[in-house]
Design a protein around this motif. Structure first.
Motif, short mmCIF file in Angstrom:
data_model
loop_
_atom_site.label_atom_id
_atom_site.label_comp_id
_atom_site.label_asym_id
_atom_site.label_seq_id
_atom_site.Cartn_x
_atom_site.Cartn_y
_atom_site.Cartn_z
N LYS A 200 -24.89 16.24 -77.55
CA LYS A 200 -24.09 15.06 -77.22
C LYS A 200 -23.16 14.69 -78.37
CE LYS A 200 -24.54 10.27 -75.68
NZ LYS A 200 -25.49 9.17 -75.35
N GLU A 201 -23.67 14.81 -79.59
CA GLU A 201 -22.84 14.49 -80.76
C GLU A 201 -21.64 15.44 -80.85
OE1 GLU A 201 -23.24 14.05 -85.63
OE2 GLU A 201 -25.01 14.48 -84.38
N ARG A 202 -21.87 16.73 -80.57
CA ARG A 202 -20.77 17.69 -80.60
C ARG A 202 -19.75 17.40 -79.51
NH1 ARG A 202 -25.02 21.41 -81.71
NH2 ARG A 202 -25.07 22.09 -79.54
N ILE A 203 -20.22 17.01 -78.35
CA ILE A 203 -19.31 16.69 -77.24
C ILE A 203 -18.45 15.49 -77.59
CG2 ILE A 203 -19.23 15.82 -74.87
CD1 ILE A 203 -21.72 17.50 -74.29
N VAL A 204 -19.09 14.46 -78.17
CA VAL A 204 -18.34 13.26 -78.57
C VAL A 204 -17.30 13.61 -79.63
CG1 VAL A 204 -18.53 11.03 -79.72
CG2 VAL A 204 -20.19 11.68 -77.96
N ARG A 206 -15.83 16.53 -80.19
CA ARG A 206 -14.74 17.31 -79.59
C ARG A 206 -13.81 16.42 -78.78
NH1 ARG A 206 -18.53 22.26 -77.40
NH2 ARG A 206 -18.93 23.24 -79.44
N GLU A 207 -14.38 15.47 -78.07
CA GLU A 207 -13.57 14.55 -77.28
C GLU A 207 -12.69 13.70 -78.19
OE1 GLU A 207 -11.82 12.82 -74.13
OE2 GLU A 207 -13.20 14.54 -74.11
N ALA A 208 -13.23 13.28 -79.33
CA ALA A 208 -12.45 12.49 -80.29
C ALA A 208 -11.31 13.33 -80.86
CB ALA A 208 -13.35 12.00 -81.40
N GLU A 209 -11.59 14.61 -81.14
CA GLU A 209 -10.55 15.50 -81.67
C GLU A 209 -9.45 15.72 -80.65
OE1 GLU A 209 -12.75 18.94 -82.73
OE2 GLU A 209 -13.49 18.11 -84.62
N ARG A 210 -9.83 15.90 -79.37
CA ARG A 210 -8.81 16.09 -78.33
C ARG A 210 -7.97 14.83 -78.14
NH1 ARG A 210 -12.86 19.34 -75.65
NH2 ARG A 210 -13.71 17.49 -74.62
N GLN A 211 -8.63 13.68 -78.22
CA GLN A 211 -7.91 12.43 -78.07
C GLN A 211 -6.91 12.25 -79.21
OE1 GLN A 211 -8.04 10.37 -75.55
NE2 GLN A 211 -6.63 8.86 -76.44
N LYS A 212 -7.34 12.57 -80.43
CA LYS A 212 -6.46 12.45 -81.59
C LYS A 212 -5.28 13.41 -81.48
CE LYS A 212 -6.47 12.71 -86.65
NZ LYS A 212 -7.30 12.98 -87.85
N GLU A 213 -5.56 14.63 -81.03
CA GLU A 213 -4.49 15.62 -80.86
C GLU A 213 -3.50 15.18 -79.80
OE1 GLU A 213 -3.99 20.39 -79.81
OE2 GLU A 213 -5.98 19.46 -79.88
N ALA A 214 -4.01 14.59 -78.73
CA ALA A 214 -3.13 14.12 -77.65
C ALA A 214 -2.23 13.00 -78.14
CB ALA A 214 -3.98 13.66 -76.48
N GLU A 215 -2.79 12.10 -78.96
CA GLU A 215 -1.99 10.99 -79.49
C GLU A 215 -0.91 11.51 -80.43
OE1 GLU A 215 -4.87 8.49 -81.31
OE2 GLU A 215 -5.61 7.64 -79.42
N GLU A 216 -1.25 12.49 -81.26
CA GLU A 216 -0.26 13.05 -82.18
C GLU A 216 0.84 13.77 -81.42
OE1 GLU A 216 -2.56 15.51 -84.73
OE2 GLU A 216 -3.23 13.85 -86.02
N ASN A 217 0.49 14.48 -80.37
CA ASN A 217 1.50 15.18 -79.56
C ASN A 217 2.41 14.18 -78.86
OD1 ASN A 217 0.57 17.72 -80.26
ND2 ASN A 217 -0.82 17.86 -78.49
#
Length: 225
Positions: A200-204, A206-217
């Motif tokens: 669960k910690e890894r999933i959270v 990864r989701e935070a990393e994807r969210q950050k990448e989406a915001e930067e894009n």
């Protein structure tokens, strides 16, 4: 697991009826090592016979205390749980020094879904007068309750306490083999929860990393317009 508690409770009804009989007619009471004997489907346990010989001390006849215990058990088997709770509470009012009333009250409270009150009744029962066999049953119930509460360390410790008591009091009966098996199950649940927590910690993360990448894009796209 409620079925297990109910079957165990029903199997002890006969033992309590024996305890309530005149001393001269009593047989050796059943122990927790006896196989559970569930009541026939749809059958209600008989209430205490109003014409039975009465004796406040419970020596030559049934005592008011045991009358309330039998009344509570009849209500329990008939699925009248509020009635069972009231009867067991009345028995405790008549004699708060005995373990049996608190033990039965805990079973009824658990059946009603009130784990906190069941725990309180069983914990209190351990400080009251009762046979080694009855104390073993109370310890078993508390260990089982810890599992229901998902208190894994508490459950493991409680099963250990139950096993130690059986070793020190061999005449108490009980189920020594249950201790090892339940502790294994508890350890497995703890491991599963730890493994799930890591996933669960890894999933959270990864989701935070994807969210950050989406915001930067999104910021880059806005600047390029």
């Amino acid at each position: 697991m409620q079925d297990r508690s109910f079957a165990a409770f029903a199997s002890f009804f006969v033992a309590a009826a024996v305890w309530a009989a005149p001393a001269s007619a009593q047989q050796q009471p059943a122990t927790s090592a006896s196989p559970p004997a569930a009541a026939p489907a749809g059958a209600a346990a008989p209430a205490a016979d109003a014409s039975a010989r009465k004796d406040p001390q419970g020596q030559t006849g049934i005592s008011p205390y045991m009358e309330q215990i039998l009344k509570g058990q009849a209500s329990f088997v008939a699925r009248d749980i509020p009635g069972a709770i009231a009867a067991f509470q009345d028995a405790i009012k008549l004699d708060a020094a005995r373990m049996l009333g608190f033990y039965r009250l805990g079973e009824a409270m658990l059946e009603s879904g009130n784990m906190a009150e069941a725990e309180a009744a069983w914990t209190t029962a351990l400080g009251k007068k009762g046979t080694d066999a009855l104390q073993a049953k109370v310890l078993f119930c508390l260990a089982d309750l810890r599992e229901r509460q998902k208190n894994w360390q508490g459950a493991r410790d409680a099963w250990g306490t139950y096993g130690t008591f059986l070793t020190s009091n061999p005449k108490a009966g009980g189920y020594p083999a249950t201790v090892t098996e339940r502790q294994k199950q508890v350890d497995r649940r703890v491991k599963d929860e730890k493994d799930y927590a890591a996933v669960k910690e890894r999933i959270v993360q990864r989701e935070a990393e994807r969210q950050k990448e989406a915001e930067e894009n999104a910021k880059k796209d806005k600047l390029n317009r």
